[in-house]
Design an enzyme around this catalytic site. Sequence first.
Site, PDB file in Angstrom:
ATOM      1  N   TYR A 104      66.918 -66.103 -12.886  1.00 54.10           N
ATOM      2  CA  TYR A 104      67.793 -64.978 -13.226  1.00 54.10           C
ATOM      3  C   TYR A 104      68.648 -64.459 -12.081  1.00 54.10           C
ATOM      4  O   TYR A 104      69.439 -63.546 -12.271  1.00 54.10           O
ATOM      5  CB  TYR A 104      67.040 -63.832 -13.898  1.00 54.10           C
ATOM      6  CG  TYR A 104      65.855 -63.278 -13.132  1.00 54.10           C
ATOM      7  CD1 TYR A 104      66.001 -62.771 -11.850  1.00 54.10           C
ATOM      8  CD2 TYR A 104      64.590 -63.245 -13.708  1.00 54.10           C
ATOM      9  CE1 TYR A 104      64.928 -62.259 -11.159  1.00 54.10           C
ATOM     10  CE2 TYR A 104      63.503 -62.731 -13.019  1.00 54.10           C
ATOM     11  CZ  TYR A 104      63.679 -62.243 -11.743  1.00 54.10           C
ATOM     12  OH  TYR A 104      62.617 -61.742 -11.060  1.00 54.10           O
ATOM     13  N   ASP A 121      54.411 -46.416 -14.552  1.00 51.53           N
ATOM     14  CA  ASP A 121      55.703 -45.822 -14.178  1.00 51.53           C
ATOM     15  C   ASP A 121      55.612 -44.309 -14.087  1.00 51.53           C
ATOM     16  O   ASP A 121      56.135 -43.703 -13.167  1.00 51.53           O
ATOM     17  CB  ASP A 121      56.785 -46.166 -15.218  1.00 51.53           C
ATOM     18  CG  ASP A 121      57.268 -47.591 -15.071  1.00 51.53           C
ATOM     19  OD1 ASP A 121      57.089 -48.169 -13.987  1.00 51.53           O
ATOM     20  OD2 ASP A 121      57.816 -48.124 -16.046  1.00 51.53           O
ATOM     21  N   CYS A 152      28.520 -27.764 -37.614  1.00 53.08           N
ATOM     22  CA  CYS A 152      27.683 -26.601 -37.930  1.00 53.08           C
ATOM     23  C   CYS A 152      27.542 -26.383 -39.436  1.00 53.08           C
ATOM     24  O   CYS A 152      26.901 -25.421 -39.856  1.00 53.08           O
ATOM     25  CB  CYS A 152      28.242 -25.352 -37.251  1.00 53.08           C
ATOM     26  SG  CYS A 152      29.821 -24.846 -37.954  1.00 53.08           S
ATOM     27  N   GLU A 170      61.737 -65.936 -13.468  1.00 48.93           N
ATOM     28  CA  GLU A 170      60.485 -65.493 -14.076  1.00 48.93           C
ATOM     29  C   GLU A 170      59.706 -66.695 -14.610  1.00 48.93           C
ATOM     30  O   GLU A 170      60.246 -67.507 -15.358  1.00 48.93           O
ATOM     31  CB  GLU A 170      60.837 -64.533 -15.219  1.00 48.93           C
ATOM     32  CG  GLU A 170      59.728 -63.660 -15.678  1.00 48.93           C
ATOM     33  CD  GLU A 170      59.534 -62.399 -14.814  1.00 48.93           C
ATOM     34  OE1 GLU A 170      60.189 -62.280 -13.755  1.00 48.93           O
ATOM     35  OE2 GLU A 170      58.719 -61.555 -15.211  1.00 48.93           O
ATOM     36  N   GLU A 181      70.600 -59.075 -19.714  1.00 49.98           N
ATOM     37  CA  GLU A 181      69.707 -60.242 -19.821  1.00 49.98           C
ATOM     38  C   GLU A 181      68.407 -59.814 -20.463  1.00 49.98           C
ATOM     39  O   GLU A 181      68.036 -58.647 -20.397  1.00 49.98           O
ATOM     40  CB  GLU A 181      69.385 -60.784 -18.421  1.00 49.98           C
ATOM     41  CG  GLU A 181      70.543 -61.478 -17.766  1.00 49.98           C
ATOM     42  CD  GLU A 181      70.301 -61.695 -16.275  1.00 49.98           C
ATOM     43  OE1 GLU A 181      69.158 -61.526 -15.829  1.00 49.98           O
ATOM     44  OE2 GLU A 181      71.265 -62.025 -15.587  1.00 49.98           O
ATOM     45  N   ALA A 237      54.191 -48.363 -18.769  1.00 53.30           N
ATOM     46  CA  ALA A 237      54.748 -47.013 -18.922  1.00 53.30           C
ATOM     47  C   ALA A 237      53.858 -45.990 -18.218  1.00 53.30           C
ATOM     48  O   ALA A 237      54.345 -45.067 -17.567  1.00 53.30           O
ATOM     49  CB  ALA A 237      54.867 -46.669 -20.409  1.00 53.30           C
ATOM     50  N   LYS A 277      64.557 -59.209 -20.584  1.00 52.06           N
ATOM     51  CA  LYS A 277      63.568 -58.939 -19.544  1.00 52.06           C
ATOM     52  C   LYS A 277      62.284 -59.670 -19.932  1.00 52.06           C
ATOM     53  O   LYS A 277      61.512 -59.209 -20.775  1.00 52.06           O
ATOM     54  CB  LYS A 277      63.317 -57.445 -19.397  1.00 52.06           C
ATOM     55  CG  LYS A 277      62.396 -57.132 -18.238  1.00 52.06           C
ATOM     56  CD  LYS A 277      62.371 -55.654 -17.952  1.00 52.06           C
ATOM     57  CE  LYS A 277      61.590 -55.327 -16.699  1.00 52.06           C
ATOM     58  NZ  LYS A 277      60.234 -55.862 -16.662  1.00 52.06           N
ATOM     59  N   LYS A 298      63.638 -50.456 -21.513  1.00 51.86           N
ATOM     60  CA  LYS A 298      62.362 -50.912 -22.073  1.00 51.86           C
ATOM     61  C   LYS A 298      62.326 -50.704 -23.585  1.00 51.86           C
ATOM     62  O   LYS A 298      62.751 -49.656 -24.075  1.00 51.86           O
ATOM     63  CB  LYS A 298      61.209 -50.128 -21.436  1.00 51.86           C
ATOM     64  CG  LYS A 298      60.918 -50.507 -19.991  1.00 51.86           C
ATOM     65  CD  LYS A 298      60.234 -51.854 -19.926  1.00 51.86           C
ATOM     66  CE  LYS A 298      59.559 -52.127 -18.598  1.00 51.86           C
ATOM     67  NZ  LYS A 298      58.268 -51.532 -18.432  1.00 51.86           N
ATOM     68  N   ASP A 344      58.649 -61.061 -19.777  1.00 51.38           N
ATOM     69  CA  ASP A 344      57.428 -60.455 -19.272  1.00 51.38           C
ATOM     70  C   ASP A 344      56.511 -61.525 -18.675  1.00 51.38           C
ATOM     71  O   ASP A 344      55.546 -61.959 -19.284  1.00 51.38           O
ATOM     72  CB  ASP A 344      56.735 -59.737 -20.434  1.00 51.38           C
ATOM     73  CG  ASP A 344      55.773 -58.693 -19.947  1.00 51.38           C
ATOM     74  OD1 ASP A 344      55.753 -58.441 -18.725  1.00 51.38           O
ATOM     75  OD2 ASP A 344      55.041 -58.132 -20.771  1.00 51.38           O
ATOM     76  N   CYS A 374      32.061 -28.176 -41.929  1.00 51.12           N
ATOM     77  CA  CYS A 374      32.171 -28.623 -40.543  1.00 51.12           C
ATOM     78  C   CYS A 374      31.080 -29.655 -40.245  1.00 51.12           C
ATOM     79  O   CYS A 374      29.898 -29.389 -40.485  1.00 51.12           O
ATOM     80  CB  CYS A 374      32.018 -27.418 -39.610  1.00 51.12           C
ATOM     81  SG  CYS A 374      31.861 -27.908 -37.886  1.00 51.12           S
ATOM     82  N   CYS A 429      30.375 -22.015 -33.634  1.00 54.80           N
ATOM     83  CA  CYS A 429      30.176 -23.457 -33.844  1.00 54.80           C
ATOM     84  C   CYS A 429      29.962 -24.157 -32.507  1.00 54.80           C
ATOM     85  O   CYS A 429      30.758 -24.050 -31.584  1.00 54.80           O
ATOM     86  CB  CYS A 429      31.379 -24.050 -34.566  1.00 54.80           C
ATOM     87  SG  CYS A 429      31.383 -25.844 -34.632  1.00 54.80           S
ATOM     88  N   CYS A 482      37.218 -25.357 -38.856  1.00 56.13           N
ATOM     89  CA  CYS A 482      35.929 -24.694 -38.972  1.00 56.13           C
ATOM     90  C   CYS A 482      36.156 -23.308 -38.374  1.00 56.13           C
ATOM     91  O   CYS A 482      36.633 -23.187 -37.248  1.00 56.13           O
ATOM     92  CB  CYS A 482      34.883 -25.459 -38.161  1.00 56.13           C
ATOM     93  SG  CYS A 482      33.443 -24.468 -37.764  1.00 56.13           S
ATOM     94  N   LEU A 496      62.367 -52.891 -10.764  1.00 50.71           N
ATOM     95  CA  LEU A 496      63.467 -52.306 -11.537  1.00 50.71           C
ATOM     96  C   LEU A 496      63.101 -50.919 -12.020  1.00 50.71           C
ATOM     97  O   LEU A 496      61.962 -50.701 -12.437  1.00 50.71           O
ATOM     98  CB  LEU A 496      63.753 -53.164 -12.776  1.00 50.71           C
ATOM     99  CG  LEU A 496      64.486 -54.484 -12.617  1.00 50.71           C
ATOM    100  CD1 LEU A 496      64.460 -55.248 -13.924  1.00 50.71           C
ATOM    101  CD2 LEU A 496      65.930 -54.237 -12.196  1.00 50.71           C
TER     102      LEU A 496
END
Length: 693
Positions: free
Chosen positions: A241, A54, A428, A189, A130, A51, A132, A330, A134, A425, A448, A443, A100
């Site tokens: 495929y 892409d 500080c 594949e 179909e 991703a 996919k 996906k 991997d 915090c 700070c 804070c 793809l």
Amino acid sequence: MSDQDSPLYIEPSSDSSPSDEVIKRAARLRVEINRANTLYYIENSPEIDDAQWDARMQELLSLEATYPELQTSDSPTQRIGSAPASGFEEVMHRLPMLSLGNVFDEAGLRNWYRRTLAFLEIDHASMVCELKIDGLAIAITYVNGVLDRAATRGDGIRGEDVTTNVRTIRSVPLKLSGDVPSDLELRGEVFLPKSKFASLNSEREQSGLPAYVNPRNSASGSLRQLDSTETAKRPLDMYFYSLGYIDNAVEPKSHSEALDAIKEWGGRVNKWTRNAETVEEVMTAIANASLIRDTLDYDIDGVVIKINSLALQKRLGYVGRDPRWAIAFKFPAERAETTLKAIHVNVGRTGALTPWAELEPVMVGGVTVGRATLHNKDEIARKDLREGDRVIVQRAGDVIPQIVSISSRNERNTQSAPFQFPETCPSCQAITIQSIDEAVTRCVNGACMAQFERLLQHFASRSAMDIEGLGERVAQDLPRLGFVSNIADLYRLHNRRDELLKVDKMGETRVDNLLQAIEASRSQSLPRLLFALGISGVGSESAEWIAHRFRNLTAIQKATEEELLAIDGIGPTIASTLCEYFALEQNQKLVEDLMKLGINPFDQTPKPADEHPVNGMLFVITGKLEIMSRAEAQNQIKELGGKVTSSVSKKTDYVVKGTDPGSKLDKAQQIGIHIIDEGQFRALIGKGVIPVD
Ligand code: IVH
């Protein structure tokens, strides 16, 4: 998506030349994609997932589409993958091995289907779905039915000859049977079954070899062994495929027929295929695939949807590296189980105390995850997360990993106690507050140190002022060692080069590079500077809008809440925070100092074309549009300065008529409003062609 990864906003004009910012961004994307390709294809150790890859590729493609001069011959958009690794003979594919395009939801799928039909100028096309798988794509050529050569995809044009290795895969027939075309290429594949992955890895570790990160990489590594007896030891498997090159034998008419033929010849085809006539049917198939996903002995990362008719596939062809006739849907978010080692609390640049989880590193969807965000105090309590728990971690696309919940298999020991969120915090020690409407603990100490360090880091980050060399460590050192106590001090650092050289681990090159990067950042754009100031809620997009409207820092500083609210996309929270920010004396002083130091950019993007004929026009849309969605049409009208209303009146300038128009059309005819069809509408918004009757 982190700030660093946010895509650059670009003006959608094609006749201007790219700004330095755009040129730099494209160059950076090229480097990142090339590096990812090498890690993925050659070293089998990806650092980013599909991703993220892409997203970068899409951004680069769109930058290059807007500014064709950016398209260099070495750009990764000009090829499909990466060059073949050495050690294998090169094979030229007779037909390119394509990749793809991806969609992630029903809307994306609908869009693809609509575009496909519009391209073909038809209103329906049957599809095949179909799984996919991997793994990695392989093309196998059979000459007179006998396995002749097998090649990897490589860069899509040239691959590697892995014939001897592919021969070792039991499910690959060495000889096809029946009436087989004399020269036939089959594609499919190759993968390593999930059940075999763990045992392969433990064997590797025992012999002192590094473990494979996931089944896909192990399949690729196994297939690309130079010694095929090694490959033979790996339990690889394969599904075909599609057809690749085929001699002038009678070609099947559809993809389903092609799959049937492959089966008849003795090739292994995945049993799970679904025919679909509509997007609804595709969605049902996808739902089914995701249900059976866990029961399969191989990884799938989605469903591939293909237009069934091979004649239509030919007409559709491909664009760049993706066929128009197929798309990958996906699956969302990958999950994994791991141990929550510790909970830490970070102080952000706006003082927000953000807890985060330190995890036992675990692979989630192709990347190793060692940290996850915990959002806020309530989230930890709601999920009852405790140090030492077994937890489920999730990654979706580009987002930061998250803890979904405690694992159902979690067993706590007796010492386990709920997490105590710090009352003060952690940096500080000042008191913190949690407002009623905010889930965030803050804070509120303006001095700070942790807040300022984060602000410096943000200011210098890639999508802000892009000061290389000012990362986490330097952002801590500079304030702690008294070099900077506000942002403007950064631009005074060049006077203190000698002192900087004395700082531990800095050295001459580092110091000079840092000073140079700071100098270079003086010319960053106004939106970047505005974003870099780190005003709560002002992201890089809203900074763009604000900069575009006011055009310089002084004007932004003077902007009223009403003026800010009038900007599309700016809501009351940002408007009031921005005004509050500039009302503070210390911030006014900062802006003044920056301007005195010469950091005072002006927004240079052109104003929207006021002269476009759509500007100021009132539209009504009735019926269904074929090519554009209604939302797209509305957006385009708005962008060009027009308005869309739902009912026809005398004030309406144009009624856009789609198929099955409603009563609005009758009304428009009655009162004599100009009625245009989708084609005329597209010509109007695209090229500004004013429709005539
Ligand atoms: S069709 C031209 N069908 O996904 C279209 N590809 O992201 C590409 N893949 O390189 C081939 N299962 O290795 C097709 N049922 C399937 C697939 C499939 C997995 C892989 C293939 C391709 C990659 C694209």
